[in-house]
Design a protein around this motif. Structure first.
Motif, PDB file in Angstrom:
ATOM      1  N   VAL A   1      40.004  54.643  30.693  1.00  0.00           N
ATOM      2  CA  VAL A   1      39.673  54.496  29.283  1.00  0.00           C
ATOM      3  C   VAL A   1      38.161  54.432  29.146  1.00  0.00           C
ATOM      4  N   PRO A   2      37.568  55.352  28.366  1.00  0.00           N
ATOM      5  CA  PRO A   2      36.114  55.310  28.217  1.00  0.00           C
ATOM      6  C   PRO A   2      35.668  54.085  27.433  1.00  0.00           C
ATOM      7  N   HIS A   3      34.509  53.569  27.788  1.00  0.00           N
ATOM      8  CA  HIS A   3      33.891  52.450  27.095  1.00  0.00           C
ATOM      9  C   HIS A   3      32.562  52.963  26.573  1.00  0.00           C
ATOM     10  N   ASN A   4      32.459  53.150  25.265  1.00  0.00           N
ATOM     11  CA  ASN A   4      31.241  53.687  24.679  1.00  0.00           C
ATOM     12  C   ASN A   4      30.393  52.534  24.185  1.00  0.00           C
ATOM     13  N   ASP A   5      29.253  52.296  24.800  1.00  0.00           N
ATOM     14  CA  ASP A   5      28.377  51.191  24.449  1.00  0.00           C
ATOM     15  C   ASP A   5      27.073  51.766  23.909  1.00  0.00           C
ATOM     16  N   THR A   6      26.950  51.786  22.591  1.00  0.00           N
ATOM     17  CA  THR A   6      25.779  52.413  21.978  1.00  0.00           C
ATOM     18  C   THR A   6      24.710  51.395  21.622  1.00  0.00           C
ATOM     19  N   GLU A   7      24.855  50.163  22.001  1.00  0.00           N
ATOM     20  CA  GLU A   7      23.839  49.151  21.704  1.00  0.00           C
ATOM     21  C   GLU A   7      22.762  49.153  22.748  1.00  0.00           C
TER      22      GLU A   7
ATOM     23  N   GLU B   1      42.520  47.102  26.640  1.00  0.00           N
ATOM     24  CA  GLU B   1      43.977  47.066  26.541  1.00  0.00           C
ATOM     25  C   GLU B   1      44.443  46.637  25.154  1.00  0.00           C
ATOM     26  N   SER B   2      43.627  45.865  24.445  1.00  0.00           N
ATOM     27  CA  SER B   2      43.988  45.454  23.087  1.00  0.00           C
ATOM     28  C   SER B   2      43.500  46.459  22.044  1.00  0.00           C
ATOM     29  N   GLY B   3      42.915  47.563  22.493  1.00  0.00           N
ATOM     30  CA  GLY B   3      42.490  48.625  21.602  1.00  0.00           C
ATOM     31  C   GLY B   3      41.040  48.564  21.169  1.00  0.00           C
ATOM     32  N   ALA B   4      40.274  47.646  21.704  1.00  0.00           N
ATOM     33  CA  ALA B   4      38.863  47.503  21.334  1.00  0.00           C
ATOM     34  C   ALA B   4      37.968  48.097  22.412  1.00  0.00           C
ATOM     35  N   MET B   5      36.779  48.465  22.026  1.00  0.00           N
ATOM     36  CA  MET B   5      35.762  48.929  22.957  1.00  0.00           C
ATOM     37  C   MET B   5      34.609  47.929  22.907  1.00  0.00           C
ATOM     38  N   PRO B   6      34.548  46.974  23.825  1.00  0.00           N
ATOM     39  CA  PRO B   6      33.514  45.938  23.739  1.00  0.00           C
ATOM     40  C   PRO B   6      32.124  46.480  24.048  1.00  0.00           C
ATOM     41  N   THR B   7      31.152  46.012  23.301  1.00  0.00           N
ATOM     42  CA  THR B   7      29.758  46.362  23.580  1.00  0.00           C
ATOM     43  C   THR B   7      29.188  45.332  24.551  1.00  0.00           C
ATOM     44  N   GLN B   8      28.029  45.637  25.098  1.00  0.00           N
ATOM     45  CA  GLN B   8      27.372  44.674  25.979  1.00  0.00           C
ATOM     46  C   GLN B   8      27.098  43.379  25.237  1.00  0.00           C
ATOM     47  N   THR B   9      26.739  43.487  23.966  1.00  0.00           N
ATOM     48  CA  THR B   9      26.470  42.297  23.167  1.00  0.00           C
ATOM     49  C   THR B   9      27.728  41.446  23.001  1.00  0.00           C
ATOM     50  N   GLU B  10      28.857  42.090  22.754  1.00  0.00           N
ATOM     51  CA  GLU B  10      30.119  41.359  22.607  1.00  0.00           C
ATOM     52  C   GLU B  10      30.518  40.678  23.911  1.00  0.00           C
TER      53      GLU B  10
END
Length: 75
Positions: free
Chosen positions: A69-75, A15-24
């Protein structure tokens, strides 16, 4: 419960415009990435998020007044 904490962390970040990774997510909640992945599986099983086929990532299931909203987690 940490499952809900992971869900809210994802939703708030998106909602704040970020795509969090699993690490985050792990860093924010002070849990391991393994635990984040476990909780993502639980959230998917509960229908709260969906796995995006062919990509490494998740999508938050549409809620009232919001869009998927897609969440792209490339880690």
């Amino acid at each position: 419960e940490q499952v809900e904490e992971v869900y809210h962390c994802i939703v708030e970040a998106i909602e704040s415009g970020a795509m969090p990774t699993q690490t985050e997510i792990a860093g924010e909640l002070y849990i391991s990435r393994r635990e984040v992945r476990r909780r993502l599986i639980v959230l998917e099983t509960l229908g709260r998020i969906t796995h995006i086929q062919g990509k490494i990532g998740y999508q938050v299931v549409k809620r009232a007044g919001s869009e998927n909203v897609p969440h792209n987690d490339t880690e």
